[in-house]
Design a protein around this motif. Structure first.
Motif, short mmCIF file in Angstrom:
data_model
loop_
_atom_site.label_atom_id
_atom_site.label_comp_id
_atom_site.label_asym_id
_atom_site.label_seq_id
_atom_site.Cartn_x
_atom_site.Cartn_y
_atom_site.Cartn_z
N LYS A 23 0.86 -1.20 0.00
CA LYS A 23 0.00 0.00 0.00
C LYS A 23 0.89 1.25 0.00
O LYS A 23 1.99 1.21 -0.55
CB LYS A 23 -0.97 -0.02 1.18
N HIS A 39 -8.09 -3.21 -6.55
CA HIS A 39 -8.08 -3.35 -5.09
C HIS A 39 -9.28 -2.59 -4.52
O HIS A 39 -9.67 -1.55 -5.04
CB HIS A 39 -6.77 -2.80 -4.52
N GLU A 80 -10.79 -10.76 -1.77
CA GLU A 80 -10.52 -9.97 -0.58
C GLU A 80 -11.83 -9.39 -0.05
O GLU A 80 -12.28 -8.33 -0.51
CB GLU A 80 -9.58 -8.81 -0.93
N SER A 107 -6.51 -9.58 6.26
CA SER A 107 -5.95 -9.89 7.58
C SER A 107 -5.32 -11.29 7.63
O SER A 107 -5.42 -11.98 8.65
CB SER A 107 -7.01 -9.72 8.66
N MET A 108 -4.68 -11.71 6.54
CA MET A 108 -3.92 -12.97 6.62
C MET A 108 -2.65 -12.68 7.42
O MET A 108 -1.99 -11.67 7.21
CB MET A 108 -3.57 -13.51 5.24
N ILE A 117 -1.28 -10.09 0.88
CA ILE A 117 -1.09 -9.72 2.28
C ILE A 117 -0.75 -8.24 2.39
O ILE A 117 0.19 -7.78 1.75
CB ILE A 117 0.03 -10.60 2.88
C1 PEP Z 1 -4.80 -5.86 1.28
O1 PEP Z 1 -4.76 -4.64 1.39
O2 PEP Z 1 -4.76 -6.35 0.14
C2 PEP Z 1 -4.91 -6.67 2.49
C3 PEP Z 1 -5.26 -7.91 2.38
O3 PEP Z 1 -4.62 -6.04 3.67
P1 PEP Z 1 -4.51 -6.72 5.13
O4 PEP Z 1 -3.71 -7.98 4.98
O5 PEP Z 1 -3.81 -5.70 5.96
O6 PEP Z 1 -5.90 -7.00 5.58
#
Ligand code: PEP
Length: 249
Positions: free
Chosen positions: A11, A95, A167, A212-213, A232
């Protein structure tokens, strides 16, 4: 046989010095063997740094977005050809943060996937429902529409080069994770949607789970039949956590 892909989405985080520490930490701790493909998706200004640091490693690098135009008067945009110049192997498209904050439509995301593929860059197409959509029973309908827009504009051969990331929006950055079975159900549904267009593509397309993996839940999620890896966010900013997820595969 689908090779597991563990992809980090940094990000809007990083700096030259922090990236150097993160990337060298990942390289140093990578498990031996090629069972898992590792990818980092960095902010555009750091792609050249990724290329320099990762060049001799097995870690791939990619971008987090690409323009839906090939070139020209689009101030601030980054084209697929520019990402190819930075030797990106992948680019994230659609995304949920871009869909939400930049009003990206399913059709626009599909156009980005087309342009990425035209430069031989594999798009990681993100799909996912909000909490409200899940609670109203609309999950499959929402992710099907997001995926279908991409399926509609690609040949079977192009489709086989796409990565899909499921996601759930309510799980991103919240600490809430879909249970392995919840994720598996959506992944199997997405694969069935791909198979309507091409069974061959459906068999090779990797469907990643994201939301949140972390090291504590990665093993269970990655053990599911249709979960072929992870996208991730937060945990990809720590070499220890990112490597632990890779080791969980
Ligand atoms: C993401 O932004 O693609 C994501 C999965 O974030 P997080 O693992 O922090 O939930």
């Amino acid at each position: 046989m689908r090779r597991t892909l563990i992809a980090g989405n940094w990000k809007m985080n990083g700096s030259f010095s922090a990236n150097q520490t993160l990337l060298t930490g990942i390289i140093a701790g990578l498990p031996v063997g090629d069972a898992v493909e590792t990818l980092v998706c960095a902010p555009a200004p750091y792609l050249a740094q990724c290329a320099d640091v990762l060049e001799k490693s097995s870690v791939a690098w990619g971008a987090q977005d690409v323009s839906d135009h090939a070139k020209g008067a689009f101030t601030g945009e980054v084209s697929a050809a520019m990402l190819a110049d930075c030797r990106c192997k992948y680019v994230i498209v659609g995304h949920s943060e871009r869909r939400a904050y930049h009003a990206e439509s399913n059709e626009l995301v599909a156009q980005k996937a087309v342009l990425a593929l035209s430069e031989n860059i594999m798009p990681v197409v993100c799909v996912g429902e909000t909490l409200e959509q899940r609670e109203s029973g609309a999950t499959n309908e929402v992710v099907a529409a997001q995926l279908q827009a991409v399926i509609d504009v690609l040949t079977d051969g192009q489709l086989a080069r796409v990565v899909v990331a499921y996601e759930p929006v309510w799980a991103i950055g919240t600490g809430k994770t879909a249970t392995p079975q919840m994720a598996q159900d959506v992944h199997a549904f997405l694969r069935s949607q791909l198979a309507i267009k091409s069974v061959a593509a459906a068999n090779v397309v990797r469907i990643l789970y994201g939301g949140s993996m972390k090291p504590e839940n990665a093993k269970e999620l990655l053990a599911m039949e249709d979960i072929d890896g992870g996208l991730i966010g937060g945990a990809a900013l720590s070499p220890v956590d990112f490597l632990a997820i890779i080791s969980a595969c």
